[in-house]
Enzyme design. Structure first.
Site, PDB file in Angstrom:
ATOM      1  N   TYR A  34       0.856  -1.211   0.000  1.00 14.00           N
ATOM      2  CA  TYR A  34       0.000   0.000   0.000  1.00 14.00           C
ATOM      3  C   TYR A  34       0.884   1.251   0.000  1.00 14.00           C
ATOM      4  O   TYR A  34       0.627   2.225  -0.700  1.00 14.00           O
ATOM      5  CB  TYR A  34      -0.913  -0.024   1.238  1.00 14.00           C
ATOM      6  CG  TYR A  34      -1.531   1.322   1.573  1.00 14.00           C
ATOM      7  CD1 TYR A  34      -2.498   1.898   0.735  1.00 14.00           C
ATOM      8  CD2 TYR A  34      -1.152   2.025   2.720  1.00 14.00           C
ATOM      9  CE1 TYR A  34      -3.056   3.139   1.039  1.00 14.00           C
ATOM     10  CE2 TYR A  34      -1.700   3.258   3.020  1.00 14.00           C
ATOM     11  CZ  TYR A  34      -2.658   3.813   2.176  1.00 14.00           C
ATOM     12  OH  TYR A  34      -3.189   5.047   2.477  1.00 14.00           O
ATOM     13  N   SER A  55      -3.060  14.295   6.816  1.00 12.02           N
ATOM     14  CA  SER A  55      -4.047  13.941   5.790  1.00 12.02           C
ATOM     15  C   SER A  55      -5.448  13.964   6.391  1.00 12.02           C
ATOM     16  O   SER A  55      -5.657  13.589   7.555  1.00 12.02           O
ATOM     17  CB  SER A  55      -3.739  12.530   5.263  1.00 12.02           C
ATOM     18  OG  SER A  55      -4.881  11.997   4.620  1.00 12.02           O
ATOM     19  N   GLN A  79      -4.336  18.831   5.473  1.00 11.90           N
ATOM     20  CA  GLN A  79      -4.656  18.537   4.071  1.00 11.90           C
ATOM     21  C   GLN A  79      -6.137  18.176   3.958  1.00 11.90           C
ATOM     22  O   GLN A  79      -6.636  17.295   4.652  1.00 11.90           O
ATOM     23  CB  GLN A  79      -3.787  17.370   3.563  1.00 11.90           C
ATOM     24  CG  GLN A  79      -4.089  16.954   2.130  1.00 11.90           C
ATOM     25  CD  GLN A  79      -5.083  15.815   2.047  1.00 11.90           C
ATOM     26  OE1 GLN A  79      -5.100  14.926   2.896  1.00 11.90           O
ATOM     27  NE2 GLN A  79      -5.960  15.837   1.044  1.00 11.90           N
ATOM     28  N   THR A  82      -5.943  19.276  -1.729  1.00 13.98           N
ATOM     29  CA  THR A  82      -5.434  18.349  -2.753  1.00 13.98           C
ATOM     30  C   THR A  82      -6.402  18.303  -3.936  1.00 13.98           C
ATOM     31  O   THR A  82      -7.592  18.058  -3.758  1.00 13.98           O
ATOM     32  CB  THR A  82      -5.256  16.937  -2.140  1.00 13.98           C
ATOM     33  OG1 THR A  82      -4.282  17.027  -1.108  1.00 13.98           O
ATOM     34  CG2 THR A  82      -4.790  15.927  -3.179  1.00 13.98           C
ATOM     35  N   LYS A 128      -2.284  21.510  -3.558  1.00 13.40           N
ATOM     36  CA  LYS A 128      -1.390  20.366  -3.773  1.00 13.40           C
ATOM     37  C   LYS A 128      -1.857  19.530  -4.965  1.00 13.40           C
ATOM     38  O   LYS A 128      -3.039  19.217  -5.076  1.00 13.40           O
ATOM     39  CB  LYS A 128      -1.368  19.485  -2.514  1.00 13.40           C
ATOM     40  CG  LYS A 128      -0.556  18.199  -2.639  1.00 13.40           C
ATOM     41  CD  LYS A 128      -0.483  17.490  -1.279  1.00 13.40           C
ATOM     42  CE  LYS A 128       0.373  16.249  -1.322  1.00 13.40           C
ATOM     43  NZ  LYS A 128      -0.280  15.093  -1.925  1.00 13.40           N
ATOM     44  N   HIS A 176       1.427  13.111  -6.692  1.00 15.81           N
ATOM     45  CA  HIS A 176       0.862  12.240  -5.661  1.00 15.81           C
ATOM     46  C   HIS A 176       1.730  10.987  -5.460  1.00 15.81           C
ATOM     47  O   HIS A 176       1.228   9.894  -5.223  1.00 15.81           O
ATOM     48  CB  HIS A 176      -0.570  11.840  -6.040  1.00 15.81           C
ATOM     49  CG  HIS A 176      -1.520  11.712  -4.890  1.00 15.81           C
ATOM     50  ND1 HIS A 176      -2.475  12.655  -4.581  1.00 15.81           N
ATOM     51  CD2 HIS A 176      -1.666  10.737  -3.949  1.00 15.81           C
ATOM     52  CE1 HIS A 176      -3.177  12.245  -3.521  1.00 15.81           C
ATOM     53  NE2 HIS A 176      -2.690  11.077  -3.112  1.00 15.81           N
ATOM     54  N   ARG A 200       0.801   7.972  -7.677  1.00 15.86           N
ATOM     55  CA  ARG A 200      -0.314   7.099  -7.285  1.00 15.86           C
ATOM     56  C   ARG A 200      -1.619   7.382  -8.020  1.00 15.86           C
ATOM     57  O   ARG A 200      -2.606   6.712  -7.792  1.00 15.86           O
ATOM     58  CB  ARG A 200      -0.562   7.235  -5.771  1.00 15.86           C
ATOM     59  CG  ARG A 200       0.555   6.648  -4.953  1.00 15.86           C
ATOM     60  CD  ARG A 200       0.458   7.087  -3.506  1.00 15.86           C
ATOM     61  NE  ARG A 200      -0.677   6.556  -2.789  1.00 15.86           N
ATOM     62  CZ  ARG A 200      -0.762   5.344  -2.258  1.00 15.86           C
ATOM     63  NH1 ARG A 200       0.253   4.516  -2.373  1.00 15.86           N
ATOM     64  NH2 ARG A 200      -1.839   4.966  -1.605  1.00 15.86           N
TER      65      ARG A 200
HETATM   66  C1  LIG Z   1       0.378   5.555   1.220  1.00 12.95           C
HETATM   67  C2  LIG Z   1       0.168   6.954   0.738  1.00 12.95           C
HETATM   68  C3  LIG Z   1      -0.989   7.639   1.115  1.00 12.95           C
HETATM   69  C4  LIG Z   1      -1.169   8.969   0.696  1.00 12.95           C
HETATM   70  N1  LIG Z   1      -2.270   9.661   1.129  1.00 12.95           N
HETATM   71  C5  LIG Z   1      -2.438  10.953   0.766  1.00 12.95           C
HETATM   72  C6  LIG Z   1      -3.526  11.711   1.268  1.00 12.95           C
HETATM   73  O1  LIG Z   1      -4.324  11.255   2.066  1.00 12.95           O
HETATM   74  N2  LIG Z   1      -3.635  12.999   0.838  1.00 12.95           N
HETATM   75  C7  LIG Z   1      -2.748  13.570  -0.052  1.00 12.95           C
HETATM   76  O2  LIG Z   1      -2.895  14.745  -0.414  1.00 12.95           O
HETATM   77  N3  LIG Z   1      -1.687  12.865  -0.510  1.00 12.95           N
HETATM   78  C8  LIG Z   1      -1.510  11.595  -0.113  1.00 12.95           C
HETATM   79  N4  LIG Z   1      -0.420  10.887  -0.570  1.00 12.95           N
HETATM   80  C9  LIG Z   1       0.571  11.545  -1.440  1.00 12.95           C
HETATM   81  C10 LIG Z   1       1.647  12.192  -0.588  1.00 12.95           C
HETATM   82  O3  LIG Z   1       1.148  13.272   0.140  1.00 12.95           O
HETATM   83  C11 LIG Z   1       2.806  12.708  -1.461  1.00 12.95           C
HETATM   84  O4  LIG Z   1       2.300  13.500  -2.493  1.00 12.95           O
HETATM   85  C12 LIG Z   1       3.645  11.567  -2.033  1.00 12.95           C
HETATM   86  O5  LIG Z   1       3.748  10.519  -1.118  1.00 12.95           O
HETATM   87  C13 LIG Z   1       5.041  12.080  -2.383  1.00 12.95           C
HETATM   88  O6  LIG Z   1       5.835  11.066  -2.928  1.00 12.95           O
HETATM   89  P1  LIG Z   1       6.883  10.180  -2.075  1.00 12.95           P
HETATM   90  O7  LIG Z   1       6.058   9.249  -1.259  1.00 12.95           O
HETATM   91  O8  LIG Z   1       7.657   9.496  -3.125  1.00 12.95           O
HETATM   92  O9  LIG Z   1       7.668  11.132  -1.215  1.00 12.95           O
HETATM   93  C14 LIG Z   1      -0.216   9.584  -0.137  1.00 12.95           C
HETATM   94  C15 LIG Z   1       0.954   8.881  -0.497  1.00 12.95           C
HETATM   95  C16 LIG Z   1       1.153   7.596  -0.057  1.00 12.95           C
HETATM   96  C17 LIG Z   1       2.423   6.894  -0.433  1.00 12.95           C
END
Ligand SMILES: Cc1cc2nc3c(=O)[nH]c(=O)nc-3n(C[C@H](O)[C@H](O)[C@H](O)COP(=O)(O)O)c2cc1C
Length: 381
Positions: free
Chosen positions: A30, A112, A133, A161, A257, A281, A284
Site C-alpha cells: 500500500y 491527511s 490537508q 489536494t 497540492k 501524488h 499514485r
Molecule cells: C500511502 C500513501 C498515502 C497517501 N495519502 C495521501 C492523502 O491522504 N492525501 C494527499 O494529499 N496525498 C496523499 N499521498 C501523497 C503524498 O502526500 C505525497 O504527495 C507523495 O507521497 C510524495 O511522494 P513520495 O512518497 O515518493 O515522497 C499519499 C501517499 C502515499 C504513499
C-alpha cells in the site's frame, strides 16, 4: 541510543528495508506502490537521478544554513512530512509520532484528511508546525465544520489536494483486498502474524480509523458505511469554483497540492493560493504523469519567484532535497520516506528520519560549497 539507531539505519534505504521486514506485505505494498504499472514512481526517480549538481570547490563557504522562511513562518529545514492517509496501517500512531517529531525539529507536518489521528490530536502534537490537508467534502456544512475545527485547533495552513478526481488504479491494493471496504483475507491475517511487533501494536491501538472524519459518520458505522461515506461525501473533483469557495471560507494560508502544469499553477494563484505543492501524488494517480522535478522547473520559470513553490515525489536522500531546491522549490515534502522510518523503527523512526535528511542535506551543501538554501539554483550549472 542515537548511535545504535544510526547503526540500524544510516539512510532512508536502510529504513525501507527494515520496514519491509517489520510490516505486513499488504501494508508495505500500500505504501510503496504507485498506480497501474508504477511508471510515474519510476519517472520521479529517474528525473531526480538525471539531475547533476556542480560543486565550486575553490570558493570559500561558511557552514551552510538550512533554515528557511516559508510563507512568513521560519522553519529549521526546507523539508516536511507529506500527508499520508491510513497512516496507522503502516505503524499504529505513526501520525502522532511524526507530528511530535516535526514540532521538535521545527519542520512542517501535513496531516491527511484520511490519517488515523484527528486534527485535534495532531494539533496537540505538532502545534504550530501543523498543516491540514483537505479533500473537500461534497456537503458544505461538513466542509465548513472541518475548516472551523482546523482553525480552532490552531492550524493556519490548509492544503487542498486537487489531483484525485478519481481513485488511483492500484492493482496491488486490489489484489490485497485494500479496497474500500477492506477485505480481511486469510492471506492478510497470515502476513500480519508474520510481523509480531506490528500486530501487537495494532492490537494495542485498534484498527486504524479515519479519526478526523469520525464525527460525520453515523454513530454505529460499520466498514461498509465508512466506505459509502468516503466514496460519496469526500468531493472527488476540486474545480476552480470549489477552490475559490474554500478561499472565501479560509483566512489562513491556502496551499494547493497536486499542481503539474503552469496553467493550473496560474489558476490556483488567481484563486488566491498562497503556495503550491507541485506533485504527482507520489505516482499514485496518473501513471503517465510528468515527473514532479520537470513540472517544477517549468512552473517556476513561468510564474516567477513571488509564490511559494513546494514539491514532492520520490525523495529518498538529502541529495534529492538539494536537487528539488536547486530547481526552484522553496521547500520539499516526502511521504514514503517518513513512513519507512515509522515502519522500520516505530516511534524512534520519526525523529531519526528527520535527522537523516538534515544531516544529508547539510553534507551536500558543504560539498557543493553552497552557503544557503536560496543559493542552490546557482549549482545547476
Ligand atoms: C500511502 C500513501 C498515502 C497517501 N495519502 C495521501 C492523502 O491522504 N492525501 C494527499 O494529499 N496525498 C496523499 N499521498 C501523497 C503524498 O502526500 C505525497 O504527495 C507523495 O507521497 C510524495 O511522494 P513520495 O512518497 O515518493 O515522497 C499519499 C501517499 C502515499 C504513499
Amino acid at each position: 541510543m542515537r548511535r545504535s539507531l544510526n547503526h540500524q539505519a544510516a539512510c532512508i534505504e536502510d529504513l525501507r528495508m527494515l520496514a519491509k521486514r517489520r510490516i505486513p506485505k499488504f501494508a508495505y505494498e500500500y505504501l510503496t506502490n504507485g498506480c497501474n504499472s508504477n511508471q510515474a514512481v519510476s519517472a520521479n526517480r529517474q528525473a531526480l537521478d538525471a539531475l547533476y549538481l556542480h560543486p565550486r570547490y575553490l570558493t570559500s563557504c561558511e557552514t551552510p544554513e538550512i533554515s528557511c522562511n516559508l510563507m512568513g513562518q521560519q522553519y529549521a529545514a526546507p523539508f516536511g512530512v507529506a500527508p499520508v492517509g491510513l497512516s496507522g496501517l503502516i505503524w499504529p500512531r505513526a501520525s502522532e509520532y511524526q507530528a511530535r517529531a516535526a514540532h521538535q525539529a521545527n519542520i512542517p507536518f501535513i496531516l491527511s484528511s484520511l490519517a488515523s489521528i484527528s486534527i485535534e490530536q495532531a494539533a496537540e502534537n505538532a502545534k504550530d508546525n501543523l498543516w491540514f490537508q483537505l479533500y473537500p467534502p461534497t456537503v458544505d456544512e461538513i466542509c465548513e465544520d472541518l475548516l472551523r475545527r482546523t482553525w480552532e485547533a490552531g492550524c493556519r495552513h490548509l492544503v487542498v489536494t486537487i489531483d484525485v478526481p478519481s481513485p488511483g488504479y492500484r492493482p496491488a491494493d486490489i489484489r490485497n483486498g485494500l479496497s474500500v471496504p477492506p477485505k480481511i483475507s486469510a492471506r492478510n491475517l497470515w502476513q500480519s502474524m508474520c510481523c509480531p511487533a506490528w500486530s501487537l501494536n495494532t492490537l494495542r491501538n485498534g484498527v486504524p480509523q479515519f479519526a478526523t472524519m469520525e464525527p460525520y459518520l453515523p454513530s454505529d458505522a460499520n466498514l461498509a458505511d465508512v466506505a459509502h461515506y468516503i466514496r460519496n461525501t469526500l468531493k472527488k473533483v476540486v474545480d476552480l469554483p470549489t477552490l475559490k469557495a474554500i478561499r472565501k471560507m479560509w483566512q489562513g494560508k491556502l496551499i494547493v497540492k497536486g499542481i503539474l502544469t503552469a496553467d493550473d499553477a496560474k489558476r490556483a494563484i488567481g484563486a488566491g493560493a498562497d503556495g503550491l505543492i507541485i506533485s504527482n501524488h507520489g505516482g499514485r494517480q496518473l501513471d503517465a504523469a510528468i515527473p514532479s522535478l520537470h513540472a517544477l522547473a517549468k512552473i517556476r520559470s513561468s510564474i516567477g519567484s513571488d509564490t511559494s513553490l513546494m514539491v514532492d515525489g520520490g525523495v529518498e536522500t538529502g541529495v534529492d532535497l538539494a536537487r528539488y531546491l536547486a530547481n526552484g522549490a522553496n521547500a520539499v515534502f516526502a511521504g514514503r520516506a517518513f513512513m519507512y522510518g515509522m515502519g522500520g523503527l516505530g516511534e524512534a523512526g520519526a525523529t531519526h528520519t528527520i535527522e537523516i535528511f538534515q544531516r544529508e542535506l547539510q553534507q551536500v551543501m558543504e560539498q557543493l560549497r553552497c552557503p544557503a538554501i536560496a543559493d542552490l539554483p546557482r549549482f545547476l550549472k
